[in-house]
Motif scaffolding. Structure first.
Motif, PDB file in Angstrom:
ATOM      1  N   GLN A   1       0.664  -1.006   0.036  1.00 10.03           N
ATOM      2  CA  GLN A   1      -0.219   0.110  -0.072  1.00 10.03           C
ATOM      3  C   GLN A   1       0.908   1.375   0.136  1.00 10.03           C
ATOM      4  O   GLN A   1       1.828   1.424   1.006  1.00 10.03           O
ATOM      5  CB  GLN A   1      -0.825   0.281   1.288  1.00 10.03           C
ATOM      6  N   LEU A   2       0.701   1.723  -0.854  1.00 10.80           N
ATOM      7  CA  LEU A   2       0.893   3.873  -0.853  1.00 10.80           C
ATOM      8  C   LEU A   2       0.481   4.261  -0.068  1.00 10.80           C
ATOM      9  O   LEU A   2      -0.428   4.828  -0.614  1.00 10.80           O
ATOM     10  CB  LEU A   2       1.813   3.606  -2.543  1.00 10.80           C
ATOM     11  N   LYS A   3       0.922   5.209   0.141  1.00 11.39           N
ATOM     12  CA  LYS A   3       0.301   6.420   1.975  1.00 11.39           C
ATOM     13  C   LYS A   3       0.710   7.484   1.590  1.00 11.39           C
ATOM     14  O   LYS A   3       2.752   7.482   1.987  1.00 11.39           O
ATOM     15  CB  LYS A   3       0.193   5.995   2.767  1.00 11.39           C
ATOM     16  N   ILE A   4       0.106   8.979   1.890  1.00  9.77           N
ATOM     17  CA  ILE A   4       0.909   9.701   1.644  1.00  9.77           C
ATOM     18  C   ILE A   4      -0.176  10.701   3.069  1.00  9.77           C
ATOM     19  O   ILE A   4      -1.140  10.291   3.213  1.00  9.77           O
ATOM     20  CB  ILE A   4       0.122  10.916   0.679  1.00  9.77           C
ATOM     21  N   THR A   5       0.950  11.020   4.193  1.00 10.85           N
ATOM     22  CA  THR A   5       0.155  11.274   5.407  1.00 10.85           C
ATOM     23  C   THR A   5       1.088  13.256   5.675  1.00 10.85           C
ATOM     24  O   THR A   5       2.233  13.688   5.257  1.00 10.85           O
ATOM     25  CB  THR A   5       0.983  10.947   6.151  1.00 10.85           C
ATOM     26  N   ALA A   6       0.726  13.305   6.238  1.00 15.67           N
ATOM     27  CA  ALA A   6       0.777  14.316   7.410  1.00 15.67           C
ATOM     28  C   ALA A   6       0.168  15.054   8.539  1.00 15.67           C
ATOM     29  O   ALA A   6      -0.392  15.025   8.740  1.00 15.67           O
ATOM     30  CB  ALA A   6       0.671  15.734   6.556  1.00 15.67           C
ATOM     31  N   GLY A   7       1.427  14.063   9.604  1.00 21.74           N
ATOM     32  CA  GLY A   7       1.437  14.636  10.574  1.00 21.74           C
ATOM     33  C   GLY A   7       0.958  13.072  11.284  1.00 21.74           C
ATOM     34  O   GLY A   7       1.023  11.674  10.325  1.00 21.74           O
ATOM     35  N   ASN A   8      -0.143  13.052  11.602  1.00 20.83           N
ATOM     36  CA  ASN A   8      -1.256  12.114  11.995  1.00 20.83           C
ATOM     37  C   ASN A   8      -2.131  11.223  10.944  1.00 20.83           C
ATOM     38  O   ASN A   8      -2.624  10.497  10.656  1.00 20.83           O
ATOM     39  CB  ASN A   8      -1.517  11.373  13.383  1.00 20.83           C
ATOM     40  N   ALA A   9      -2.345  12.691  10.391  1.00 26.47           N
ATOM     41  CA  ALA A   9      -3.601  12.417   8.926  1.00 26.47           C
ATOM     42  C   ALA A   9      -3.362  11.968   8.125  1.00 26.47           C
ATOM     43  O   ALA A   9      -2.279  12.020   6.905  1.00 26.47           O
ATOM     44  CB  ALA A   9      -3.894  14.245   8.828  1.00 26.47           C
ATOM     45  N   ILE A  10      -3.843  10.691   7.153  1.00 27.25           N
ATOM     46  CA  ILE A  10      -3.656   9.509   5.897  1.00 27.25           C
ATOM     47  C   ILE A  10      -4.233  10.931   5.253  1.00 27.25           C
ATOM     48  O   ILE A  10      -5.421  10.628   5.250  1.00 27.25           O
ATOM     49  CB  ILE A  10      -4.286   8.683   6.196  1.00 27.25           C
ATOM     50  N   LEU A  11      -3.620  10.934   3.884  1.00 30.48           N
ATOM     51  CA  LEU A  11      -4.006  12.547   3.299  1.00 30.48           C
ATOM     52  C   LEU A  11      -4.510  11.727   1.909  1.00 30.48           C
ATOM     53  O   LEU A  11      -5.297  12.107   1.480  1.00 30.48           O
ATOM     54  CB  LEU A  11      -3.489  13.416   2.379  1.00 30.48           C
ATOM     55  N   PHE A  12      -3.890  10.207   1.756  1.00 32.47           N
ATOM     56  CA  PHE A  12      -3.883   9.234   0.557  1.00 32.47           C
ATOM     57  C   PHE A  12      -3.578   8.389   0.994  1.00 32.47           C
ATOM     58  O   PHE A  12      -2.902   8.277   1.655  1.00 32.47           O
ATOM     59  CB  PHE A  12      -3.311   9.821  -0.790  1.00 32.47           C
ATOM     60  N   SER A  13      -4.577   6.915   0.721  1.00 29.01           N
ATOM     61  CA  SER A  13      -4.066   5.549   0.274  1.00 29.01           C
ATOM     62  C   SER A  13      -4.245   5.179  -0.791  1.00 29.01           C
ATOM     63  O   SER A  13      -5.127   4.955  -0.854  1.00 29.01           O
ATOM     64  CB  SER A  13      -4.494   4.917   1.405  1.00 29.01           C
ATOM     65  N   LYS A  14      -3.020   4.175  -1.183  1.00 32.87           N
ATOM     66  CA  LYS A  14      -3.942   2.990  -2.509  1.00 32.87           C
ATOM     67  C   LYS A  14      -2.761   2.385  -2.924  1.00 32.87           C
ATOM     68  O   LYS A  14      -1.955   2.173  -1.843  1.00 32.87           O
ATOM     69  CB  LYS A  14      -4.152   4.161  -3.430  1.00 32.87           C
ATOM     70  N   PRO A  15      -3.977   1.029  -3.029  1.00 29.48           N
ATOM     71  CA  PRO A  15      -3.269  -0.506  -3.212  1.00 29.48           C
ATOM     72  C   PRO A  15      -2.576  -0.976  -4.416  1.00 29.48           C
ATOM     73  O   PRO A  15      -2.868   0.106  -5.635  1.00 29.48           O
ATOM     74  CB  PRO A  15      -3.995  -1.647  -3.043  1.00 29.48           C
ATOM     75  N   VAL A  16      -1.176  -1.264  -4.489  1.00 31.31           N
ATOM     76  CA  VAL A  16      -0.205  -1.277  -5.088  1.00 31.31           C
ATOM     77  C   VAL A  16       0.179  -2.815  -5.398  1.00 31.31           C
ATOM     78  O   VAL A  16       0.623  -3.627  -4.530  1.00 31.31           O
ATOM     79  CB  VAL A  16       0.815  -0.752  -5.484  1.00 31.31           C
ATOM     80  N   THR A  17       0.279  -3.163  -6.292  1.00 31.93           N
ATOM     81  CA  THR A  17       0.963  -4.519  -6.705  1.00 31.93           C
ATOM     82  C   THR A  17       2.251  -4.788  -7.822  1.00 31.93           C
ATOM     83  O   THR A  17       1.544  -3.972  -8.882  1.00 31.93           O
ATOM     84  CB  THR A  17      -0.071  -5.304  -7.336  1.00 31.93           C
TER      85      THR A  17
END
Length: 669
Positions: A215-231
């Motif tokens: 999974q690819l995640k983009i976070t700012a502090g403790n907040a998850i701004l984006f998440s996407k599964p990748v294969t």
């Protein structure tokens, strides 16, 4: 020489055998002395030359370049590297047959004092660029001790073609393939604008044979701004993910891109990349107004827009009048008869402006439209080269080697100012600087203006690229001028130039200038910077170092984090504060293996051989047995004129003195 000997002998015989009354041994002795004196003088007049040949042995150089970056420590190769260097230095056969020269490299190439393996960048291209300047005209096989992973500079594969020496890479690291997923590259603009969205591009790669899900995640502090599964799989080893994130808050915001590690991953450091974006609430719009076509217009637009906080638009006078409220700064390029209404509109809106004059400028009109300066009208064209005013006090100006820049064309004649002004660049004619500005700035009635007396500034941008292989230096120069003119803040005696955030491997340098009360650069001041880590509350102080007309401090060793700082002048109660962020990122920790393929290709193309550090002991025998690196006997031929032979002059003096003494003793004088 023979004729000289005959003449000298005849003269000696004439003196002491024919005319002299002496006889016996004294006569023959005086005749011999006179012959020696005359013959030696004749030989000096002829001044024959003699060739002396000296033979000497010239050993080839053995250049050893050692990777001193952190990746060597991360790959656990420090001990083996140090042992190998020690073995090379202790090898008597190598020292007898080669001149050993040791260098270490990271971002720069240096002579080896000691190895620390703490360089944060690896610039292998610079190694071959610098070594080619020294060793290309000699026999200098080169041993490159490295993992082959480059993090900075041009690709060394192409630069090695200029290096005319065989390269023998010693490969640090192993060839074992580990399962690994990492963020290969992250692309994002440095700036974004409030209430807009900015794009982020993440390139993730996979090294392995099995099919894996993460999974690819983009976070700012403790907040998850984006998440996407990748294969990923053996056939699909990379993924490009494009994201848009909102810019909701002014200032610097830190983000973290992470691809979740696999269970059996060895290197998890390369799964994370921190990045930051500075959000600004407005964009400076610059109007470039001209009624003629000229390459300067495009150069100005490119230079201004190299900073994403600024936009530039090329307009005619009519087009500008229709949208004059959209701009904070106007560049008036070579005013002609159509510019009356434009000057009136600029005065009405109280806009700052840059006036650029050249061969097409209507100076009669320009002298009428404003009262800040007057140009002498000669209707003749002159070429002026620039010279930097080192004491320019309004903002920090870097010296771009202006003396090497092409000249600008402008109206010949003096320019007189009716308002106080500051000269950035002086005019230089045929190498002689004159006390007239080529580029000047001034402030009047809360407005800021600049005057450039010459066209052809596009050549300056091209010259900057030729000098630096980059437009950045010229664009930064123009950016500072635009920044100064696009605001009405009063100038200060202490100017500090810094970025709001730095990547972990960047050089963290802060530049300052301090001026006395007459706004002249003060090179006797003592400046210090005090930094406070917001998380740990740790406080550190560093002194600034004077470099030309700037004070500079290098903070590259600071750990990642948020810092507040204060720059203070010790002798006066003047200071300036700010904040900066250093992102946590170490590019040297992104590698699991040595780049074996690249180093082996380097060896084959340069007619060398590659070795792994485990069998590097073979390299000494291979170098000693290579006929290309045999010691060469050379000779130097020196032509020496006889007049340089001081012993002959001593012989003449001695023979004349002896002759005089004998004649005096015998009463012949």
């Amino acid at each position: 020489m023979i004729i000289s000997g005959i003449i000298a002998l005849l003269l000696a015989l004439f003196q002491y055998a024919y005319k002299s009354k002496l006889s016996g041994k004294r006569s023959w002795l005086l005749m011999l002395l006179r012959f020696i004196s005359l013959f030696a003088v004749f030989v000096l007049l002829i001044n024959p030359k003699f060739n002396t040949v000296t033979y000497y042995n010239e050993k080839p150089n053995l250049v050893v370049a050692i990777d001193n970056s952190e990746s060597i420590r991360y790959l656990n190769q420090t001990e083996s590297t140090t042992d190998f260097i020690t073995a090379l230095k202790a090898n008597e056969a190598l020292n007898d047959n080669f001149n050993l020269e040791f260098y270490s490299f990271g971002k720069e190439l240096n002579s080896v004092d000691s190895l620390s393996f703490d360089e944060t960048q690896s610039n292998l291209a610079l190694v071959f660029e610098r070594l080619s300047e020294v060793y290309n005209n000699s026999i200098s096989p080169t041993v490159l001790i490295s993992d082959g992973n480059q993090t900075y500079g041009n690709d060394y594969t192409y630069l090695t073609k200029r290096y005319k020496q065989p390269v023998f890479p010693v490969i640090l690291g192993d060839t074992t393939t580990y399962t690994d997923v990492k963020i290969q590259q992250l692309n994002v603009n440095r700036y974004a604008y409030l209430k807009n969205k900015f794009p982020v591009e993440v390139i993730a790669t996979y090294n392995g044979n099995a099919t894996v899900n993460t999974q690819l995640k983009i976070t700012a502090g403790n907040a998850i701004l984006f998440s996407k599964p990748v294969t990923f799989s053996k056939s699909q080893t990379s993924q490009i993910v494009n994201i848009t994130l909102p810019a909701n808050r002014v200032g610097v915001t830190s983000y973290r891109a992470e691809i979740v590690p696999l269970d059996n991953e060895k290197n998890k450091v390369n799964n994370i990349k921190n990045f930051a974006v500075e959000v600004i609430d407005q964009k400076t719009s610059v109007a470039i107004v001209s009624d003629i076509l000229h390459p300067d217009l495009g150069a100005l637009k490119k230079s201004i827009e190299s900073n994403e906080q600024r936009s530039a638009e090329i307009l005619s006078t009519v087009e500008f009048l229709n949208k004059s409220n959209d701009f904070q700064l106007v560049i008036v390029y070579q005013p002609t008869n159509n510019f009356r209404a434009l000057f009136s509109e600029i005065d009405k809106l109280k806009l700052n402006k840059i006036i650029i004059a050249g061969t097409k400028t209507n100076w009669s009109l320009l002298n009428q439209l404003q009262s800040n300066f007057k140009q002498e009208l000669t209707n003749q064209v002159e070429e002026f080269q620039p010279t930097l005013n080192q004491n320019y006090a309004t903002f920090i100006v870097d010296n771009l080697n202006f003396g090497e820049f092409p000249p600008l064309k402008a109206e010949f004649g003096s320019t007189s100012f009716t308002v106080p002004y500051q000269t950035i660049l002086y005019k230089t004619i045929n190498g002689n600087q004159i006390d007239e500005p080529l580029l000047a700035t001034f402030e009047i009635n809360d407005k800021r203006e600049a005057l450039l007396l010459g066209e052809g500034i596009w050549r300056w941008r091209a010259q900057a690229y030729m000098n630096e292989n980059s437009f950045n230096t010229f664009d930064n120069f123009m950016g500072k001028l635009v920044q100064y003119l696009s605001t009405n803040k009063r100038r200060t005696r202490l100017n500090v130039n810094y970025e709001s955030f730095y990547n972990g491997n960047d050089n963290v340098k802060i530049i300052a200038q301090f001026f006395n009360k007459n706004y002249e650069f003060d090179d006797n001041a003592t400046l210090n910077i005090t930094l406070k880590n917001k998380a740990t509350e740790a406080v550190k102080s560093f002194p600034f170092v004077l470099k030309n007309t700037n004070y500079e401090v290098d903070l590259s060793g600071l750990e990642a984090g948020d810092y507040s700082f204060t720059v203070k002048v010790n002798s006066e109660n003047i200071s300036k504060s700010g904040e900066l962020k250093i992102l946590d990122y170490n590019v040297e920790q992104q590698f699991l293996n040595a780049n074996v393929t690249k180093l082996q290709n380097l060896a084959s193309t340069s007619q060398g051989s590659s070795y792994f550090i485990t069998n590097a002991s073979e390299i000494a025998n291979d170098l000693l047995n290579d006929s290309r690196f045999a010691t060469v006997q050379k000779s130097t031929k020196k032509v020496v004129p006889l007049i340089d032979w001081k012993y002959l002059l001593a012989l003449i003096a001695l023979s004349l003195a002896c002759e005089w003494f004998i004649r005096k003793y015998n009463g012949l004088i």
